[in-house]
Design an enzyme around this catalytic site. Sequence first.
Site, PDB file in Angstrom:
ATOM      1  N   GLY A  40     -19.149  -8.535 -30.880  1.00 26.58           N
ATOM      2  CA  GLY A  40     -19.739  -9.068 -32.110  1.00 26.58           C
ATOM      3  C   GLY A  40     -19.264 -10.496 -32.262  1.00 26.58           C
ATOM      4  N   GLN A 224     -15.226  -9.592 -25.431  1.00 29.76           N
ATOM      5  CA  GLN A 224     -13.939  -8.888 -25.489  1.00 29.76           C
ATOM      6  C   GLN A 224     -12.814  -9.858 -25.102  1.00 29.76           C
ATOM      7  OE1 GLN A 224     -16.647  -6.971 -23.710  1.00 29.76           O
ATOM      8  NE2 GLN A 224     -17.078  -6.403 -25.778  1.00 29.76           N
ATOM      9  N   LEU A 332      -5.956 -20.807 -37.417  1.00 31.86           N
ATOM     10  CA  LEU A 332      -4.638 -21.305 -37.803  1.00 31.86           C
ATOM     11  C   LEU A 332      -4.513 -21.298 -39.328  1.00 31.86           C
ATOM     12  CD1 LEU A 332      -1.968 -22.585 -36.869  1.00 31.86           C
ATOM     13  CD2 LEU A 332      -3.056 -24.822 -37.024  1.00 31.86           C
TER      14      LEU A 332
HETATM   15  P1  IMP Z   1     -15.880   0.143 -25.540  1.00 27.72           P
HETATM   16  O1  IMP Z   1     -15.939  -1.243 -24.979  1.00 27.72           O
HETATM   17  O2  IMP Z   1     -16.858   0.361 -26.674  1.00 27.72           O
HETATM   18  O3  IMP Z   1     -15.915   1.202 -24.502  1.00 27.72           O
HETATM   19  O4  IMP Z   1     -14.421   0.302 -26.242  1.00 27.72           O
HETATM   20  C1  IMP Z   1     -13.200   0.267 -25.488  1.00 27.72           C
HETATM   21  C2  IMP Z   1     -12.122  -0.493 -26.261  1.00 27.72           C
HETATM   22  O5  IMP Z   1     -12.462  -1.880 -26.321  1.00 27.72           O
HETATM   23  C3  IMP Z   1     -11.946  -0.037 -27.702  1.00 27.72           C
HETATM   24  O6  IMP Z   1     -10.578  -0.179 -28.037  1.00 27.72           O
HETATM   25  C4  IMP Z   1     -12.771  -1.043 -28.490  1.00 27.72           C
HETATM   26  O7  IMP Z   1     -12.334  -1.159 -29.826  1.00 27.72           O
HETATM   27  C5  IMP Z   1     -12.488  -2.308 -27.691  1.00 27.72           C
HETATM   28  N1  IMP Z   1     -13.543  -3.312 -27.802  1.00 27.72           N
HETATM   29  C6  IMP Z   1     -14.755  -3.300 -27.209  1.00 27.72           C
HETATM   30  N2  IMP Z   1     -15.449  -4.398 -27.519  1.00 27.72           N
HETATM   31  C7  IMP Z   1     -14.667  -5.143 -28.302  1.00 27.72           C
HETATM   32  C8  IMP Z   1     -14.836  -6.426 -28.930  1.00 27.72           C
HETATM   33  O8  IMP Z   1     -15.844  -7.117 -28.780  1.00 27.72           O
HETATM   34  N3  IMP Z   1     -13.773  -6.868 -29.661  1.00 27.72           N
HETATM   35  C9  IMP Z   1     -12.627  -6.158 -29.784  1.00 27.72           C
HETATM   36  N4  IMP Z   1     -12.438  -4.959 -29.241  1.00 27.72           N
HETATM   37  C10 IMP Z   1     -13.443  -4.451 -28.496  1.00 27.72           C
END
Ligand code: IMP
Length: 428
Positions: A40, A224, A332
Amino acid sequence: MGAYALIGAQWGDEGKGKLVDYLASQAQWVARYAGGNNAGHTVINENGSFSLHLVPSGVFQPGVTCVIGNGVAVNPDVLLEEISGLKARGVDTSRIVLSDRAHLIMPYHVSLDALEEAERGDAALGTTGKGVGPAYVDKAARMGIRAGDLADLEAGLLPRLKSVVELKNRTLTKLYGAPPLPLEEVLDRCAHWRQELKGLIRPADVLLRKALERGETILMEGAQGTLLDLDHGAYPYVTSSSASAGGAAAGLGIPPRSIQGVIGVFKAYSTRVGSGPMPTEMTDETSDMLRELAWEYGVTTGRARRIGWFDAVAGRYSHRINGFTSLALTRLDVLDGFSSVKICVGYRVDGEPLDHFPSNAGVLERCEPVYEEMPGWNSPTAGATELAQLPTEAVAYVRRLEELIGCSFHLISTGPHRNETVLLERMI
Ligand code: IMP
């Protein structure tokens, strides 16, 4: 000219969307190379506030072509909805390209994500539930459906889809006791996607390589973060794609040596969503206050993010994995007004010092942070556009982070808007 990768240096949610939007004016191409709509990316600019999940954050920049690369797992329904939402708000979406090699998140992937998580019980990973993991599993198992397959639906895709759907239905019904997905329904969906996406699906890797030959600039947009990388994060509490710099060339189909720079994006403190170890996590009034102040809630799932002080052991590790050529520091301003700020400079495990980020999630879970405390700052950094406007204590904090990570900050973000930025050195 050349390609520049912009990488989440922590657990995601570092503010990559704002930075891509800010830097996109210097590129002709912005290309997502990994992840799916688990991401996101928030962009706030003169057009308003946007949450992007699949469309690259360069979409607001006139003249920039936005590529969703082969390394991205794409839910076509989400992509179509995102594009129509952008169009409805007057954003030009005519320059979006979807790689013909990108794998599709199918309806059974979304169902399986939820069922597998429920099956894990207490050991659930806390996935975003978008079907991203199961789609990458099928990619590796050579059972995936790619965007380019939609062009040859009846003769090419149908026989393969039939056997995949049969297998998925056996898993859904026999293993999980869930209802099956009728093949006709899945096929109808594919026909709908073919119709709606036909103008977008192109050989993106070829287009990007030609762009490089013409001397154009590509901003590679990471999703991510490095600590969620399938190989280099705290496995198994990771996502299913290569979020770090190593995944950028593979996820777009351009030569690694065309990458001229690797920009690491760090948030001034740590956050994480989902399960898994996070050594500096705080669960007190400070973290609650920070969460509300900074509105640390997931853009994709709305979940409250876990909060901690800056983890420089993880930061140094992230730099080693990615080989950052410059860094950007975001949020920050969120630390404005704290009487002191802490940085984790080392770990202790079972009473022994540990100076690196361990590969084993169980060991990381047992890591206790060793903190260094620095004076906070009373005057605001919020909205600053020049280094001279930042309080001395804030600059000292930034300099200490640089020392500990081993790379320099070329940009400091002091608010969500494009202009709330201190640019210290050109990044691309
Ligand atoms: P998945 O990618 O939906 O399989 O989730 C695996 C892990 O990655 C989980 O802990 C999610 O909360 C985290 N995660 C996946 N996409 C994001 C992101 O865009 N931001 C932060 N955490 C993420």
